[in-house]
Design an enzyme around this catalytic site. Sequence first.
Site, PDB file in Angstrom:
ATOM      1  N   LYS A  35      -5.148  -0.121   9.163  1.00 47.10           N
ATOM      2  CA  LYS A  35      -6.337  -0.385   9.495  1.00 47.10           C
ATOM      3  C   LYS A  35      -6.597  -1.304  10.541  1.00 47.10           C
ATOM      4  O   LYS A  35      -5.965  -2.541  10.168  1.00 47.10           O
ATOM      5  CB  LYS A  35      -7.337  -0.643   8.396  1.00 47.10           C
ATOM      6  CG  LYS A  35      -7.276   0.405   7.378  1.00 47.10           C
ATOM      7  CD  LYS A  35      -8.101   0.069   5.942  1.00 47.10           C
ATOM      8  CE  LYS A  35      -8.030   0.963   4.979  1.00 47.10           C
ATOM      9  NZ  LYS A  35      -8.904   0.654   3.576  1.00 47.10           N
ATOM     10  N   VAL A  45       0.509  -9.143   5.590  1.00 48.23           N
ATOM     11  CA  VAL A  45      -0.185  -9.143   6.883  1.00 48.23           C
ATOM     12  C   VAL A  45      -1.711  -9.266   6.655  1.00 48.23           C
ATOM     13  O   VAL A  45      -2.111  -8.462   5.627  1.00 48.23           O
ATOM     14  CB  VAL A  45       0.252  -7.955   7.845  1.00 48.23           C
ATOM     15  CG1 VAL A  45      -0.678  -7.837   8.844  1.00 48.23           C
ATOM     16  CG2 VAL A  45       1.677  -8.172   8.195  1.00 48.23           C
ATOM     17  N   SER A  73      -9.849   0.289  -1.339  1.00 45.76           N
ATOM     18  CA  SER A  73      -8.649   0.282  -2.196  1.00 45.76           C
ATOM     19  C   SER A  73      -7.672  -0.665  -2.230  1.00 45.76           C
ATOM     20  O   SER A  73      -7.247  -1.104  -1.049  1.00 45.76           O
ATOM     21  CB  SER A  73      -7.710   1.448  -1.756  1.00 45.76           C
ATOM     22  OG  SER A  73      -7.585   1.697  -0.274  1.00 45.76           O
ATOM     23  N   TRP A 110       1.092  -1.122  -0.028  1.00 46.07           N
ATOM     24  CA  TRP A 110       0.066  -0.162  -0.263  1.00 46.07           C
ATOM     25  C   TRP A 110       0.758   1.457   0.071  1.00 46.07           C
ATOM     26  O   TRP A 110       0.617   2.226  -0.717  1.00 46.07           O
ATOM     27  CB  TRP A 110      -0.829  -0.111   1.356  1.00 46.07           C
ATOM     28  CG  TRP A 110      -2.037   0.946   1.255  1.00 46.07           C
ATOM     29  CD1 TRP A 110      -2.691   1.519   2.391  1.00 46.07           C
ATOM     30  CD2 TRP A 110      -2.693   1.627   0.079  1.00 46.07           C
ATOM     31  NE1 TRP A 110      -3.756   2.315   2.213  1.00 46.07           N
ATOM     32  CE2 TRP A 110      -3.662   2.711   0.767  1.00 46.07           C
ATOM     33  CE3 TRP A 110      -2.408   1.874  -1.277  1.00 46.07           C
ATOM     34  CZ2 TRP A 110      -4.438   3.223  -0.044  1.00 46.07           C
ATOM     35  CZ3 TRP A 110      -3.376   2.417  -1.876  1.00 46.07           C
ATOM     36  CH2 TRP A 110      -4.352   3.285  -1.418  1.00 46.07           C
ATOM     37  N   ALA A 115      -4.167  -2.060  -3.350  1.00 45.93           N
ATOM     38  CA  ALA A 115      -2.929  -1.534  -3.630  1.00 45.93           C
ATOM     39  C   ALA A 115      -2.580  -1.541  -5.076  1.00 45.93           C
ATOM     40  O   ALA A 115      -2.250  -0.703  -5.789  1.00 45.93           O
ATOM     41  CB  ALA A 115      -1.725  -2.048  -2.989  1.00 45.93           C
ATOM     42  N   LYS A 150     -14.067  -4.185   9.311  1.00 48.17           N
ATOM     43  CA  LYS A 150     -14.439  -4.595   7.835  1.00 48.17           C
ATOM     44  C   LYS A 150     -13.317  -5.541   7.765  1.00 48.17           C
ATOM     45  O   LYS A 150     -13.573  -6.653   7.008  1.00 48.17           O
ATOM     46  CB  LYS A 150     -14.340  -3.517   6.882  1.00 48.17           C
ATOM     47  CG  LYS A 150     -12.881  -2.801   6.879  1.00 48.17           C
ATOM     48  CD  LYS A 150     -11.934  -3.440   5.824  1.00 48.17           C
ATOM     49  CE  LYS A 150     -10.803  -2.661   5.655  1.00 48.17           C
ATOM     50  NZ  LYS A 150      -9.648  -3.468   4.548  1.00 48.17           N
ATOM     51  N   SER A 171      -8.520  -9.479  -1.529  1.00 52.53           N
ATOM     52  CA  SER A 171      -8.528  -9.364  -0.139  1.00 52.53           C
ATOM     53  C   SER A 171      -7.733 -10.226   0.744  1.00 52.53           C
ATOM     54  O   SER A 171      -8.300 -11.435   0.689  1.00 52.53           O
ATOM     55  CB  SER A 171     -10.219  -9.085   0.458  1.00 52.53           C
ATOM     56  OG  SER A 171     -10.192  -9.192   1.567  1.00 52.53           O
ATOM     57  N   ARG A 172      -6.816  -9.796   1.312  1.00 58.96           N
ATOM     58  CA  ARG A 172      -5.866 -10.862   2.302  1.00 58.96           C
ATOM     59  C   ARG A 172      -7.042 -11.555   3.431  1.00 58.96           C
ATOM     60  O   ARG A 172      -6.846 -12.639   3.708  1.00 58.96           O
ATOM     61  CB  ARG A 172      -4.771 -10.077   2.807  1.00 58.96           C
ATOM     62  CG  ARG A 172      -3.773  -9.841   1.588  1.00 58.96           C
ATOM     63  CD  ARG A 172      -2.458  -9.313   2.461  1.00 58.96           C
ATOM     64  NE  ARG A 172      -2.647  -8.141   3.363  1.00 58.96           N
ATOM     65  CZ  ARG A 172      -2.466  -6.816   2.974  1.00 58.96           C
ATOM     66  NH1 ARG A 172      -2.259  -6.845   1.550  1.00 58.96           N
ATOM     67  NH2 ARG A 172      -2.430  -5.929   3.779  1.00 58.96           N
ATOM     68  N   ASP A 221     -15.814   0.083   2.092  1.00 58.83           N
ATOM     69  CA  ASP A 221     -14.542  -0.685   2.305  1.00 58.83           C
ATOM     70  C   ASP A 221     -14.899  -2.195   2.816  1.00 58.83           C
ATOM     71  O   ASP A 221     -14.094  -2.989   2.176  1.00 58.83           O
ATOM     72  CB  ASP A 221     -13.667  -0.042   3.623  1.00 58.83           C
ATOM     73  CG  ASP A 221     -12.026  -0.405   3.337  1.00 58.83           C
ATOM     74  OD1 ASP A 221     -11.898  -1.117   2.335  1.00 58.83           O
ATOM     75  OD2 ASP A 221     -11.366   0.255   4.248  1.00 58.83           O
TER      76      ASP A 221
END
Length: 340
Positions: free
Chosen positions: A109, A284, A143, A11, A145, A196, A259-260, A249
């Site tokens: 976040k 992470v 968002s 990011w 990256a 989220k 999305s991880r 989000d």
Amino acid sequence: MKIIVLGAGAWGTALAVNASAQPACAHHVTLWARNAALVQQLHSQRQNTRYLAGVVLPASLHLSHQPLEQLSALTDGADLVVVATPMAALRDMLTALASCRAPVVWLCKGFEAPHSHGFGLLAHEIQAQVAPELRVGALSGPSFAQEVAQGLPTALVAASAHESVRQAMVAAFHNPTLRVYANDDLVGVEVGGAVKNVLAIATGLCDGLHLGLNARAALITRGLAEMTRLGLALGAQATTFMGLSGLGDLVLTATGDLSRNRQVGLALAQGHTLAQATAQLGHVAEGVYSARTVVQRATAVGVDMPIAQAVVALLDNQLSPAQAVAKLMGREPAQEQNTP
């Protein structure tokens, strides 16, 4: 503007690339990394192959590696300093920046893991402890990256209690590919960004178990209600959760394959252990670390968050994926308008 981005993960790299690649802007952007070997690789290859493979670093993007204790020299004269580290490193970064004169904003976040400093804290609560004189804010919103680095259309929220900080973020990053909205509800934006991630694990679990689109829609909607309840209890504004840093989000992180946190839920549904699920990522997944603190904070302020509680039980191996779903579906009936 002179912009310093501290942290060369996906990011941080993406935002630095986006800001330095705009032909209409005259920003002087420096990307800093703690790892000297990483900076050397960025210099030689002009690409962050570990965190953002395939994205070429613009020639105008400057690179830096200095010890943490010398960050004051790097940030001297900056118009904006962006902390792009994971939440676990935020306390040390803000401590090193305590005397910085420029606005300092963060991208991370989540909640800090509980430790000797007390309860797991949101970013602004950490800042109040270690660097109370800083003018701070958060840049958040839906968002990925990779898409920001590629210049695909994205909308973000610049949140701060200080108008000057909001204006600095907008001036730094608002461009033809990145739309930045100002918001004075820093608490609400941070709560949305933290919760989220936990809900995305639950949605990944739902999809990995092939429970259907109806179940996914219900989970996202009721998850938004949980997020809003916690935010209001912590002093946020309700309208924030209907915006980019709340609903926006949540939808992206819960449904997007990049999305991880969603990937963790999918892996758990397929029978992988938590260690296996996180090892596959190579990055992470903040929801794994924030889930317990989300539930602890909710319990402390008397907020019911059954989805987040089920995620914690799943991560702690107290429930199987199927049992977690059964527990949620077996809850007593309730009126929707009385359970916001």
